[in-house]
Design an enzyme around this catalytic site. Structure first.
Site, short mmCIF file in Angstrom:
data_model
loop_
_atom_site.label_atom_id
_atom_site.label_comp_id
_atom_site.label_asym_id
_atom_site.label_seq_id
_atom_site.Cartn_x
_atom_site.Cartn_y
_atom_site.Cartn_z
N ASP A 168 8.44 -5.93 6.67
CA ASP A 168 7.04 -5.47 6.68
C ASP A 168 6.36 -5.97 5.41
OD1 ASP A 168 5.32 -2.78 7.90
OD2 ASP A 168 4.89 -3.42 5.85
N ASP A 204 1.93 -7.02 10.87
CA ASP A 204 2.64 -7.29 9.61
C ASP A 204 4.11 -6.91 9.62
OD1 ASP A 204 2.63 -4.46 9.06
OD2 ASP A 204 2.41 -4.90 6.92
N GLU A 205 4.66 -6.59 10.78
CA GLU A 205 6.07 -6.20 10.74
C GLU A 205 6.81 -6.52 12.03
OE1 GLU A 205 6.62 -1.69 11.03
OE2 GLU A 205 4.47 -1.92 10.72
P1 TTP Z 1 1.05 -1.09 6.98
O1 TTP Z 1 2.25 -1.99 7.00
O2 TTP Z 1 1.25 0.31 7.43
O3 TTP Z 1 0.45 -1.00 5.51
P2 TTP Z 1 0.31 -2.09 4.40
O4 TTP Z 1 0.97 -3.38 4.77
O5 TTP Z 1 -1.13 -2.21 4.00
O6 TTP Z 1 1.08 -1.43 3.18
P3 TTP Z 1 2.65 -1.19 3.01
O7 TTP Z 1 3.33 -1.73 4.22
O8 TTP Z 1 3.03 -1.93 1.75
O9 TTP Z 1 2.82 0.28 2.84
O10 TTP Z 1 -0.09 -1.71 7.86
C1 TTP Z 1 -0.32 -3.10 7.92
C2 TTP Z 1 -1.81 -3.39 8.01
O11 TTP Z 1 -2.38 -2.70 9.12
C3 TTP Z 1 -2.57 -2.92 6.79
O12 TTP Z 1 -2.55 -3.88 5.73
C4 TTP Z 1 -3.93 -2.70 7.36
C5 TTP Z 1 -3.68 -2.26 8.78
N1 TTP Z 1 -3.80 -0.78 8.87
C6 TTP Z 1 -5.04 -0.23 9.16
O13 TTP Z 1 -6.00 -0.97 9.42
N2 TTP Z 1 -5.18 1.13 9.19
C7 TTP Z 1 -4.14 1.98 8.91
O14 TTP Z 1 -4.30 3.21 8.96
C8 TTP Z 1 -2.85 1.41 8.61
C9 TTP Z 1 -1.68 2.28 8.30
C10 TTP Z 1 -2.74 0.03 8.59
MG MG Z 2 2.91 -3.36 5.52
MG MG Z 3 3.36 -2.38 8.85
#
Ligand code: TTP
Ligand code: MG
Ligand code: MG
Length: 355
Positions: A8, A103-104
């Site tokens: 991720d 992203d994952e």
């Molecule tokens: P995440 O992987 O949950 O968050 P992140 O990559 O920003 O941070 P980390 O993994 O380091 O904790 O989500 C990936 C992307 O999805 C995030 O960059 C933006 C989008 N997203 C939203 O638009 N709204 C949200 O509530 C969440 C959780 C994510």
């Molecule tokens: Mg992330």
């Molecule tokens: Mg994610």
């Protein structure tokens, strides 16, 4: 035994912005809608998180917590492009890849593991490649199942590699909060806490009758997850359908309070469907049928995905308000959410449409 990786991106949207614009590096950055337009935070850089800023928080609150934070509007096209690039790398190193969102992804690397190429080696190599080729960091969890790998990848973020060796799954999970387990959302967690169950250790100590009462048909599956014995396979292509709920009224109504209350109830039903997958959608849709059976929908696409009942209700109510007109009576109301991260139905531009 299987070897699963969960990878991720760290602060995905903001990391892409910081990579593309060096002036943003090392600074508190938030990607999301404007505070005036009731925008919410999609992603916060780790520098911004030190001020308590989190995803899904109103942008207004975020900028109050850290007035010097730099807000950047989202560029979904760009994130989609980076997502496709990382998925190509994932597919090169793993036999099976299951993207979960932009992203994952989960990867099954069982077939490529050898004595001199351990799962940990593969993960370290993957992380180095992503930094070298994309200029971004990912955190990776390595385990024998999907759920443990996912929990592990989140554990030491950012820029971390966390390995749960075979046989140590149970000890790894035991001290964690129940909400770390996939499938235990805020609602379920609240009920479990009411029974004094806060950690995974406390969860697995419960009796069979308690499990059956609290989890019904999913008790067996959830117990396996809690024990770190999740066997669910990597699925190459996952269908993400839209979530929706609708009601035909016993008597047609034009009463604004009744309609708003109905929209709130329907939003809660939709949120429960989304809660089971943990994935929010960008588009909220309102379906309306008038007394004369004319049926139409109104929809709004938001910069950040919505998942909570309140977020859905706020958007659905905003679609409802202009439709309440003197002499107009409704016989059916429906609320739906679609436009999931990583799916084809996500439009490239936030837009407001009606048809
Ligand atoms: P995440 O992987 O949950 O968050 P992140 O990559 O920003 O941070 P980390 O993994 O380091 O904790 O989500 C990936 C992307 O999805 C995030 O960059 C933006 C989008 N997203 C939203 O638009 N709204 C949200 O509530 C969440 C959780 C994510
Ligand atoms: Mg992330
Ligand atoms: Mg994610």
């Amino acid at each position: 035994m299987r070897h699963i990786l969960h990878a991720d991106f760290d602060a995905f949207y903001t990391s892409v912005e910081q990579r593309d614009n060096p002036a943003l590096r090392g600074k508190p950055v938030v990607v999301g809608g404007s505070p005036e337009g009731r925008g919410v935070v999609a992603s916060a850089s780790y520098e911004a998180r030190r001020y308590g800023i989190r995803s899904a928080m109103p942008m207004y609150t975020a900028l109050q917590r850290c007035p010097k934070a730099i807000r950047v509007p989202p560029r979904f096209d760009r994130y989609g492009e980076v997502s496709r690039q990382v998925m190509v790398i994932f597919r090169e190193i793993a036999e099976l890849v299951e993207p979960l969102s932009l992203d994952e992804a989960y990867m099954d690397v069982t077939d490529v593991v050898t004595a001199s190429n351990t799962p940990e080696d593969i993960a370290a190599h993957l992380r180095a490649r992503v930094v070298r080729e994309l200029g971004l960091t990912i955190s990776v969890g390595v385990a024998t199942s999907k759920s443990v790998a996912k929990i592990a990848s989140d554990m030491n973020k950012p820029d971390a590699l966390t390995v749960v060796p075979p046989g140590e799954e149970r000890e790894f999970l035991a001290p964690l909060d129940i909400q770390k387990l996939p499938g235990i959302g805020p609602k379920t967690a609240e009920r479990l806490r009411g029974d004094g169950v806060n950690t995974v250790a406390e969860l697995i100590a419960q009796s069979d009758t308690w499990w059956a009462k609290r989890f019904g048909g999913t008790a067996h599956h959830m117990r396996r997850l809690a024990l770190g014995e999740d066997r669910s396979p990597i699925i190459e292509h996952r269908e993400r359908k839209s979530a929706s709920a609708e009601t035909t009224l016993s008597t047609d109504t034009g009463d604004p309070d009744m309609l708003r209350e109905l929209v709130d109830r329907l939003s809660q039903r939709v949120a429960r469907q989304l809660d089971s997958t943990g994935i929010g959608g960008h588009t909220v849709k309102l379906k309306l049928r008038l007394s004369d059976f004319t049926t139409f929908t109104r929809q709004v696409t938001l910069p950040a995905p919505v998942i909570s009942p309140d977020e859905i209700a706020v958007a659905a109510r905003s679609l409802l308000t202009p439709e309440i007109q003197p002499g107009r009576h409704f016989r059916l109301v429906g609320v739906g959410v679609s436009g999931f991260e990583g799916s084809d139905d996500l439009p490239h531009q936030p837009r407001l449409t009606g048809f």
